[in-house]
Write an enzyme that holds these catalytic residues in place. Structure first.
Site: not given
Ligand code: AMP
Ligand code: ZN
Length: 195
Positions: A110-112
């Protein structure tokens, strides 16, 4: 002397070389040239192929593959990721950023995305690149947090619905202009640059 990029066929692959291409962000965690921040929950890195003047990724240390796997118990992590994103954005006075997740990411973990809205970069080349940040394919993390707080779960579109958004006609994010193609869009974007 052998350099890191000098991969010898006679040697067994190192741990780094064994990793799949879609695990590249995990490698970046260990790269001091890319890493800009780290704490117990996240690693913030510079995007290796920035699609704007400023483009960072706030990655979770917890092994959450993508937005599809987010549950209400991740709420405090998501809020923390947002705070880290804001603290990076604040360093650039007067620069507008958007923060959000790609609904169907290509890289695991998960990467914003924290990306400036100039979209001025030689790495921004395709309609897919543009639409991945400028249609509902890009999920605002603030909206995601709000939805989780209100409903305790997320109602996401199907993967095929998200992917079809990447094929939408080009549309400027600042005005009603419909560029004919990417060079037209890139030329047009200059008209929105504040001097
Ligand atoms: P996505 O999976 O679509 O949310 O986007 C992945 C992002 O990671 C893209 O913006 C890429 O430019 C970036 N990227 C790809 N490989 C690397 C890498 N090895 N290190 C840092 N960023 C990367
Ligand atoms: Zn415009």
């Amino acid at each position: 002397m052998k350099t890191k990029s000098n991969i010898s066929v006679s040697e067994p692959p190192s741990k780094k070389q064994r990793r799949n291409w879609n695990e590249g962000l995990l490698e970046a965690f260990e790269n001091p040239d890319l890493k800009v921040f780290e704490d117990n929950e996240v690693v913030a890195i510079k995007d290796m192929y920035p699609k704007a003047m400023f483009h960072y990724l706030i990655c979770s240390k917890e092994n959450i593959p993508s937005v599809k796997f987010i549950k209400v118990e991740h709420l405090s992590l998501l809020k923390h990721m947002h705070e880290v994103a804001e603290s990076i954005g604040k360093k650039y006075e007067g620069v507008e950023f958007i923060t959000g997740y790609h609904s169907v990411p290509s890289m695991v973990r998960l990467h914003l995305h924290v990306i400036s809205t100039d979209f001025d970069s030689p790495h921004l080349k395709t309609k897919k690149h543009w639409n991945s940040f400028n249609t509902d394919f890009f999920i605002s993390d603030s909206e995601l947090i709000k939805e989780l707080e209100e409903n305790e779960n997320l109602s996401l579109k199907s993967e095929s619905e998200f992917v079809s958004l990447l094929k939408k006609d080009l549309k400027c994010h600042k005005c009603e202009y419909n560029p004919k193609h990417m060079p037209d869009l890139k030329y047009h974007l200059k008209t929105h640059v504040k001097n």
